[in-house]
Write a protein that holds these residues in place. Structure first.
Motif, PDB file in Angstrom:
ATOM      1  N   HIS A  69       0.831  -1.209   0.000  1.00  0.00           N
ATOM      2  CA  HIS A  69       0.000   0.000   0.000  1.00  0.00           C
ATOM      3  C   HIS A  69       0.868   1.262   0.000  1.00  0.00           C
ATOM      4  N   THR A  71       3.831   1.496  -1.240  1.00  0.00           N
ATOM      5  CA  THR A  71       4.443   1.611  -2.567  1.00  0.00           C
ATOM      6  C   THR A  71       3.500   2.288  -3.539  1.00  0.00           C
ATOM      7  N   GLU A  72       2.233   1.886  -3.541  1.00  0.00           N
ATOM      8  CA  GLU A  72       1.254   2.481  -4.454  1.00  0.00           C
ATOM      9  C   GLU A  72       1.095   3.968  -4.195  1.00  0.00           C
ATOM     10  N   GLU A  73       1.066   4.335  -2.918  1.00  0.00           N
ATOM     11  CA  GLU A  73       0.931   5.761  -2.577  1.00  0.00           C
ATOM     12  C   GLU A  73       2.113   6.565  -3.093  1.00  0.00           C
ATOM     13  N   LEU A  75       4.249   5.809  -5.508  1.00  0.00           N
ATOM     14  CA  LEU A  75       4.286   5.869  -6.971  1.00  0.00           C
ATOM     15  C   LEU A  75       3.359   6.954  -7.503  1.00  0.00           C
ATOM     16  N   ASP A  76       2.233   7.127  -6.843  1.00  0.00           N
ATOM     17  CA  ASP A  76       1.311   8.193  -7.254  1.00  0.00           C
ATOM     18  C   ASP A  76       1.893   9.581  -6.983  1.00  0.00           C
ATOM     19  N   LEU A  77       2.714   9.683  -5.924  1.00  0.00           N
ATOM     20  CA  LEU A  77       3.259  10.980  -5.541  1.00  0.00           C
ATOM     21  C   LEU A  77       4.514  11.369  -6.329  1.00  0.00           C
ATOM     22  N   SER A  79       7.124  12.162  -9.257  1.00  0.00           N
ATOM     23  CA  SER A  79       7.045  12.695 -10.625  1.00  0.00           C
ATOM     24  C   SER A  79       7.696  11.711 -11.586  1.00  0.00           C
ATOM     25  N   HIS A  80       7.412  11.870 -12.870  1.00  0.00           N
ATOM     26  CA  HIS A  80       7.981  10.995 -13.896  1.00  0.00           C
ATOM     27  C   HIS A  80       9.510  11.053 -13.872  1.00  0.00           C
TER      28      HIS A  80
END
Length: 525
Positions: A69, A71-73, A75-77, A79-80
């Motif tokens: 969980h 990790t998902e958070e 990755l969303d935060l 930047s590319h």
């Protein structure tokens, strides 16, 4: 605890309270993994009836977010650009991860081709190879899964009509993957499974409508694999010729395969290769010549067992019984020294012929032979029993069968009990079956006889069960053995032997007062 992988579980117990727990498995879905739960249940079974987990640790674990969980958070935060920097840093320190990345995404920078698949495979192998150049047992599973994904991509190319690149990729992969056997631990056959998958694609190609150029390429690829002995000592070696035979269109194709197969000569160490070559040659003749040529080839190579079988069956089918008998007798003479199983096969054909021709004397002789000696390779014992009972005069049958069973008993073979057992069941000779059981007593034999003897002899069966259960528990001491004994006691109860069961349970409790687990199982009856 141990399952598909081995993990260590540590429990700290104070009194009846589990004060701390830890497992080194990768589970992160909650406070307890299945290994800890299994350990706790095991403790319960050993009479630690009550325990509680530390409340503080449970509460803390429930509040914490799992790594997945988190990790998902993140990755969303991210930047590319930050993510690319992080991945580059990972690749700089992890060569395996870098190779896996290349294998997964190289098609984004390269056109679909044989070379693309070669690069993907090369990257995967590098990712899974250790410093000594070997792929271990655990790593092989991951490598095989990744190779299978590549093969699936090739199959998709074929389904999309990209026949030539799919064909080239399949041949490149099949030649390269087989080389992995030299330095890969493929104990589970996962790499071999990938090769089988590739051969399925090659077989699909042989069923497609190919133009002359593609047909010739496929045919030449397959025969070249055979010539180069790419799969020598593997079943795939002859599979290449099997597929090539399906493609034969021209005299040139036929001559090529004939040349390859006639080069294989019989030898003491590799005679199976010669037999394979002869069977493939027959396939080629079936495809390219008339039925007479097929018969002629089999007769000229009659030492091949499969050819003899087919010729005998053809002769029986057209009622040429003399020819069929001649072939069967020749087979017996050829195989009686080294292949008794084949002798039985030829005898079986003779039995069929004697039945067809109403030769009663020889039918009885061979039916008796199979009833006494056969272990059900061709027909169940009942088949031969029915033949004999239909041919032996009724007034002679009982005496004949008694003499037959006496002869079987005299041989003293371990499997003769089952043979005699079946004969008594077929005859409904329950008194003789009970006596046979007493002479060959075991819990398994009692259970086998129970469906037949429970009605006429329930008390006798229950008594035999009791004797054997007592003997069984004298030698076996564990919960699983106690559970097995109780299963047999329940069978006694189904026989209506309640007083015998009560007596047995009392005797066991008095004899083994310190076997708490056994007493617990008995109390559950």
């Amino acid at each position: 605890m141990e399952g598909s992988d081995t993990y260590s579980v540590n429990l700290t117990i104070a009194g009846e309270v589990v004060t701390d727990f830890y497992c080194d498995c990768p589970y992160d879905g909650g406070p307890l993994c299945k290994h800890i739960v299994a350990a706790l249940f095991y403790l319960q079974e050993d009479n630690i009836e009550t325990f509680s987990l530390p409340a503080k640790k449970q509460q803390n674990n429930q509040k914490e977010k799992s790594p997945s969980h988190q990790t998902e958070e993140l990755l969303d935060l991210l930047s590319h650009d930050d993510l690319k920097i992080f991945v580059r840093d990972l690749f700089a320190n992890d060569k395996k991860l870098r190779q896996l990345f290349i294998a997964r995404y190289i098609q984004l920078s390269s056109p679909v081709s044989k070379e693309l698949y070669a690069k993907k495979l090369q990257a995967l192998v590098k990712a899974h190879t250790d410093k000594d150049g070997f792929v271990g047992y655990r790593e092989t599973r991951g490598l095989a899964k990744a190779i299978q994904e590549i093969v699936e991509d090739v199959e998709k190319e074929l389904q999309n009509g990209q026949i030539q690149p799919a064909m080239q990729a399949a041949f490149m992969l099949v030649e390269e993957v087989v080389k992995l056997f030299y330095y890969v631990d493929d104990s589970n056959g996962e790499i071999a499974g990938c090769i089988c998958y590739l051969f399925e694609i090659l077989e699909t190609l042989t069923t497609m409508e190919l133009d002359d150029a593609l047909h010739d390429k496929l045919f030449d690829h397959l025969t070249t694999l055979f010539e180069k002995k790419t799969f020598h000592d593997w079943d795939w070696h002859f599979e290449t010729i099997t597929l090539a035979i399906k493609l034969v269109r021209t005299p040139r194709d036929k001559e090529k395969i004939q040349t390859l197969l006639t080069q294989i000569k019989p030898s003491k160490t590799r005679d199976w290769e010669y037999e394979q070559a002869r069977e493939l040659m027959l396939q080629l003749i079936r495809k390219t010549e008339d039925p007479e040529a097929v018969i002629q080839y089999m007769e000229n190579n009659i030492s091949n067992t499969e050819f003899r079988v087919e010729l005998i069956e053809k002769a029986i089918h057209i009622k040429d019984y003399e020819k069929a008998k001649k072939l069967a007798h020749e087979g017996i003479a050829k195989d009686e020294k080294d292949a008794p199983g084949l002798v039985d096969q030829w005898q079986g054909y003779l039995l069929s012929i004697y039945q067809e021709t109403k030769d009663i004397e020889n039918t009885i002789r061979l039916a008796q032979y199979f009833l006494v000696h056969s272990i059900g390779r061709f027909h169940p014992l009942e088949y031969y029993y029915n033949i004999l009972k239909s041919l032996i005069p009724t007034n002679q049958w009982n005496n004949y069968l008694d003499n037959l069973i006496a002869g079987i008993k005299s041989k003293g073979r371990w499997y003769d009990y089952s043979r005699i057992f079946q004969l008594y069941v077929l005859e409904s000779s329950w008194d003789k079956l009970l006596e046979l059981l007493r002479q060959n007593i075991s819990l398994e034999h009692i259970t086998q006889a129970e469906p037949y003897l429970s009605a006429p002899y329930p008390h006798e069966l229950a008594t035999l069960y009791k004797e054997q259960i007592l003997a069984y528990l004298e030698k076996n001491v564990s919960r699983s053995h106690y559970q097995s004994a109780c299963r047999y006691i329940r069978r006694m109860m189904k026989l209506g032997a309640h007083s015998t069961v009560t007596e047995l349970v009392r005797e066991l409790k008095n004899k083994y007062p310190n076997r708490r687990a056994m007493i617990k199982e008995l109390n559950n009856l």
